[in-house]
Design a protein around this motif. Structure first.
Motif, PDB file in Angstrom:
ATOM      1  N   ALA A 380       0.824  -1.206   0.000  1.00 59.26           N
ATOM      2  CA  ALA A 380       0.000   0.000   0.000  1.00 59.26           C
ATOM      3  C   ALA A 380       0.857   1.254   0.000  1.00 59.26           C
ATOM      4  N   SER A 381       1.959   1.230   0.745  1.00 57.01           N
ATOM      5  CA  SER A 381       2.855   2.377   0.772  1.00 57.01           C
ATOM      6  C   SER A 381       3.505   2.604  -0.586  1.00 57.01           C
ATOM      7  N   ALA A 382       3.883   1.507  -1.273  1.00 54.55           N
ATOM      8  CA  ALA A 382       4.475   1.654  -2.604  1.00 54.55           C
ATOM      9  C   ALA A 382       3.454   2.155  -3.613  1.00 54.55           C
ATOM     10  N   ALA A 383       2.206   1.688  -3.501  1.00 58.45           N
ATOM     11  CA  ALA A 383       1.181   2.103  -4.458  1.00 58.45           C
ATOM     12  C   ALA A 383       0.852   3.583  -4.327  1.00 58.45           C
ATOM     13  N   SER A 384       0.835   4.088  -3.084  1.00 63.25           N
ATOM     14  CA  SER A 384       0.515   5.501  -2.868  1.00 63.25           C
ATOM     15  C   SER A 384       1.744   6.387  -2.848  1.00 63.25           C
ATOM     16  N   ASP A 385       2.949   5.777  -2.949  1.00 65.97           N
ATOM     17  CA  ASP A 385       4.209   6.521  -2.907  1.00 65.97           C
ATOM     18  C   ASP A 385       4.295   7.368  -1.640  1.00 65.97           C
ATOM     19  N   THR A 386       3.822   6.788  -0.530  1.00 67.90           N
ATOM     20  CA  THR A 386       3.809   7.474   0.755  1.00 67.90           C
ATOM     21  C   THR A 386       4.529   6.611   1.781  1.00 67.90           C
ATOM     22  N   PRO A 387       5.551   7.119   2.452  1.00 74.62           N
ATOM     23  CA  PRO A 387       6.266   6.290   3.424  1.00 74.62           C
ATOM     24  C   PRO A 387       5.463   6.094   4.704  1.00 74.62           C
ATOM     25  N   LEU A 388       5.684   4.991   5.335  1.00 76.25           N
ATOM     26  CA  LEU A 388       5.084   4.725   6.636  1.00 76.25           C
ATOM     27  C   LEU A 388       5.837   5.497   7.709  1.00 76.25           C
ATOM     28  N   PRO A 389       5.225   5.698   8.870  1.00 81.43           N
ATOM     29  CA  PRO A 389       5.930   6.411   9.948  1.00 81.43           C
ATOM     30  C   PRO A 389       7.228   5.711  10.329  1.00 81.43           C
ATOM     31  N   LYS A 390       8.184   6.493  10.796  1.00 80.87           N
ATOM     32  CA  LYS A 390       9.489   5.965  11.171  1.00 80.87           C
ATOM     33  C   LYS A 390       9.384   5.124  12.439  1.00 80.87           C
ATOM     34  N   ASN A 391      10.249   4.100  12.555  1.00 80.78           N
ATOM     35  CA  ASN A 391      10.324   3.240  13.734  1.00 80.78           C
ATOM     36  C   ASN A 391       9.013   2.499  13.995  1.00 80.78           C
ATOM     37  N   LEU A 392       8.368   2.048  12.917  1.00 81.34           N
ATOM     38  CA  LEU A 392       7.107   1.319  13.029  1.00 81.34           C
ATOM     39  C   LEU A 392       7.315  -0.126  12.597  1.00 81.34           C
ATOM     40  N   VAL A 393       6.770  -1.060  13.380  1.00 78.67           N
ATOM     41  CA  VAL A 393       6.766  -2.470  13.011  1.00 78.67           C
ATOM     42  C   VAL A 393       5.314  -2.928  12.937  1.00 78.67           C
ATOM     43  N   ALA A 394       5.040  -3.867  12.047  1.00 77.29           N
ATOM     44  CA  ALA A 394       3.679  -4.383  11.846  1.00 77.29           C
ATOM     45  C   ALA A 394       3.696  -5.888  12.030  1.00 77.29           C
ATOM     46  N   ILE A 395       2.781  -6.386  12.866  1.00 75.88           N
ATOM     47  CA  ILE A 395       2.709  -7.810  13.183  1.00 75.88           C
ATOM     48  C   ILE A 395       1.261  -8.245  13.093  1.00 75.88           C
ATOM     49  N   GLY A 396       0.970  -9.290  12.336  1.00 73.42           N
ATOM     50  CA  GLY A 396      -0.389  -9.803  12.274  1.00 73.42           C
ATOM     51  C   GLY A 396      -0.656 -10.580  11.003  1.00 73.42           C
ATOM     52  N   GLU A 397      -1.593 -11.510  11.104  1.00 69.68           N
ATOM     53  CA  GLU A 397      -2.049 -12.278   9.950  1.00 69.68           C
ATOM     54  C   GLU A 397      -3.295 -11.613   9.379  1.00 69.68           C
ATOM     55  N   VAL A 398      -3.372 -11.518   8.067  1.00 69.07           N
ATOM     56  CA  VAL A 398      -4.499 -10.872   7.392  1.00 69.07           C
ATOM     57  C   VAL A 398      -5.332 -11.948   6.705  1.00 69.07           C
ATOM     58  N   GLY A 399      -6.629 -11.971   6.992  1.00 66.33           N
ATOM     59  CA  GLY A 399      -7.534 -12.925   6.372  1.00 66.33           C
ATOM     60  C   GLY A 399      -8.138 -12.382   5.097  1.00 66.33           C
ATOM     61  N   LEU A 400      -8.850 -13.242   4.378  1.00 68.89           N
ATOM     62  CA  LEU A 400      -9.461 -12.834   3.114  1.00 68.89           C
ATOM     63  C   LEU A 400     -10.582 -11.828   3.325  1.00 68.89           C
ATOM     64  N   ALA A 401     -11.176 -11.818   4.498  1.00 74.46           N
ATOM     65  CA  ALA A 401     -12.206 -10.823   4.803  1.00 74.46           C
ATOM     66  C   ALA A 401     -11.613  -9.487   5.216  1.00 74.46           C
ATOM     67  N   GLY A 402     -10.295  -9.393   5.263  1.00 78.12           N
ATOM     68  CA  GLY A 402      -9.633  -8.154   5.639  1.00 78.12           C
ATOM     69  C   GLY A 402      -9.340  -8.037   7.117  1.00 78.12           C
ATOM     70  N   GLU A 403      -9.739  -9.024   7.920  1.00 73.49           N
ATOM     71  CA  GLU A 403      -9.498  -8.934   9.357  1.00 73.49           C
ATOM     72  C   GLU A 403      -8.034  -9.233   9.672  1.00 73.49           C
ATOM     73  N   VAL A 404      -7.553  -8.629  10.749  1.00 77.83           N
ATOM     74  CA  VAL A 404      -6.185  -8.857  11.232  1.00 77.83           C
ATOM     75  C   VAL A 404      -6.277  -9.818  12.406  1.00 77.83           C
ATOM     76  N   ARG A 405      -5.703 -11.001  12.231  1.00 80.93           N
ATOM     77  CA  ARG A 405      -5.832 -12.049  13.237  1.00 80.93           C
ATOM     78  C   ARG A 405      -4.619 -12.065  14.164  1.00 80.93           C
ATOM     79  N   ARG A 406      -4.836 -12.651  15.330  1.00 85.26           N
ATOM     80  CA  ARG A 406      -3.771 -12.772  16.311  1.00 85.26           C
ATOM     81  C   ARG A 406      -2.769 -13.852  15.883  1.00 85.26           C
ATOM     82  N   VAL A 407      -1.521 -13.673  16.301  1.00 80.40           N
ATOM     83  CA  VAL A 407      -0.456 -14.629  16.027  1.00 80.40           C
ATOM     84  C   VAL A 407       0.232 -14.961  17.341  1.00 80.40           C
ATOM     85  N   THR A 408       1.032 -16.011  17.326  1.00 84.35           N
ATOM     86  CA  THR A 408       1.715 -16.438  18.538  1.00 84.35           C
ATOM     87  C   THR A 408       2.936 -15.569  18.809  1.00 84.35           C
ATOM     88  N   GLY A 409       3.271 -15.450  20.101  1.00 86.10           N
ATOM     89  CA  GLY A 409       4.505 -14.781  20.500  1.00 86.10           C
ATOM     90  C   GLY A 409       4.527 -13.289  20.284  1.00 86.10           C
TER      91      GLY A 409
END
Length: 469
Positions: A380-409
């Protein structure tokens, strides 16, 4: 009629040369391992009965068995000891498999030199190289020791003779597919030869209390070559992984009778040899003063070890009717799924007609679903040519319905990101305890996650550890 009937001893039988499965008639495909053309005829063994014999060692209550004899001895390579569960157990047989050129021989030569001492001799037997070639490698990686013995042999009897002469505490055989016994029919590497060589070395290891490291070849699919019988016979099976064009190497435990199989050892291969990496996350990151569009950080778990990795994406206008989809270090199917979710659930319609390239940094491979959110945000960041905020990490599983599911650890992942200086994180709901001073935004679906892009405002401010209390 009875005269023409063959006895059980004369009746032919058939066996798979890959897995050892037996059948009474010939088949084109093995019903056990599904391999084609591996069924061969062999004489059916005569039925024998075994009479009870003299007991060599009396059975004892398990509480009276001395467990000190199975105490692991460190190899001198901490990352390998981490995977083995503390080191090499006397009498243990370890199989190390990996692709050609990945660095198996370099690693084991380093282990041989560091584990050799006055009380513990090491014997390195090579069947693929000459002794002088191994000596050149030892000079290059500084793996010389007076108690390290080297021999070039391909005959099993000669290898056993070296054991009697040297009396080593550690035997390294490179590789098991190159050694053969003249008493057994078949070429080296075949089922009969591998079984005989492995069986003889396992018996010698158990009788002498000698640790043994065997090198195994792999097929083009990455599986250990030869019969699966070899993997069943040994005590520990390790896979040596890595891209020959990258510096990172991983030793992953597949089977371990003396420890856990969810540990991973990280190594860096360079011109001077191979060294362990206690903190390998720096290989997977690109430090920049300002964020760049199309990049997102995530935390993956290799075994029980959290590693911070960077996902990069690039989208350009396509010059052909069918846009390109190229990946490196990521599963193509999961990247395609994230593109579909972004287009349908995230309302980003510009991705379908553009060439898309996605990759990881440092040669790490991200295959677990926990990297889905980072992949989606990088695209999404590449498509909009917009950088994400600095020092940001993203963790999560994405389902086909668009929901962000929990992961272990999640807590371990956040602790690793905080240790490396990252201050913001996107995670699924209910992440647990948050490191002090780290701001965490819980997202329910891909729409909430896309609001971190600077050109759209977020509906909910991040919550830090003090707010959660």
């Amino acid at each position: 009629m009875a005269a023409r009937t063959k006895s059980a001893k004369e009746r032919p039988s058939y066996r798979c040369t890959e897995c050892g499965w037996q059948t009474a008639k010939w088949l084109g495909r093995c019903a056990e391992c599904q391999a084609w053309g591996t069924i061969e005829e062999y004489g059916a063994p005569a039925v024998r009965t075994t009479a009870p014999g003299r007991v060599t060692n009396s059975a004892l209550p398990i509480g009276q068995v001395d467990g000190r004899q199975a105490t692991a001895r460190p190899t001198g390579v901490p990352e390998l000891d981490r995977v083995l569960g503390g080191g090499l157990v006397p009498g243990a047989v370890v199989l190390l498999a990996g692709e050609p050129g990945v660095g198996k021989s370099t690693l084991l030569l380093d282990v041989a030199a560091k584990s050799a001492s006055d009380e513990h001799r090491t014997l390195y037997v090579t069947g693929e190289e000459s002794a002088s070639q191994v000596r050149l490698r030892a000079d290059r990686i500084n793996a010389l020791d007076d108690h390290l013995y080297l021999a070039a042999e391909t005959d099993l009897a000669a290898v056993l003779g070296h054991l009697d002469a040297v009396k080593p505490s550690l035997l390294i055989l490179d590789s098991v597919q190159t050694v053969a016994s003249p008493e057994i029919d078949g070429a080296p590497g075949g089922m009969a030869q591998v079984r005989e060589v492995a069986g003889a070395l396992i018996r010698a290891s158990k009788e002498r209390g000698m640790s043994t490291l065997l090198v195994g070849h792999v097929t083009k699919d990455g599986a250990i070559a030869g019969p699966r019988l070899l993997e069943h016979l040994v005590d520990v099976v390790l896979h040596f992984e890595g891209d020959r064009h990258a510096r990172l190497r991983l030793v992953r435990g597949v089977k371990n009778r003396y420890g856990a199989t969810d540990e991973v050892g990280c190594f860096e291969l360079h011109d001077e040899g191979i060294t362990g990496l206690a903190d390998p996350s720096g290989l997977f990151l690109t430090r920049r003063d300002e964020p760049v569009p199309g990049t997102c950080l995530t935390v993956t778990l290799e075994g029980r070890r959290p590693l911070v990795a960077e996902v990069q994406a690039l989208t350009v206008d396509s010059q052909i009717p069918s846009p390109r989809r190229t990946t490196s270090g990521l599963e193509t199917s999961r990247v395609s799924m994230m593109l579909a979710v972004l287009e349908q659930r995230g309302r980003i319609s510009a991705l379908g007609k553009r060439d898309i390239y996605s990759a990881t940094v440092g040669g790490v491979k991200l295959s677990e679903p926990a990297a889905d959110l980072a992949v989606a945000l990088a695209l999404a960041s590449a498509a909009s040519d917009t950088p994400l905020p600095k020092n940001l990490v993203a963790i999560g599983e994405v389902g086909l319905a668009g929901e962000v599911r929990r992961v272990t650890g999640v807590q371990r992942r956040l602790a690793e990101a905080h240790r490396l200086g990252f201050t913001h994180a996107l995670v699924p709901g209910d992440p647990g305890k948050i490191p002090a001073g780290m701001k965490v935004l819980e997202v329910a679906d891909i729409g909430d996650a896309l609001r971190v892009l600077p050109r759209s405002r977020r509906r909910e401010a991040p919550r830090d550890a003090e707010d959660r209390r």
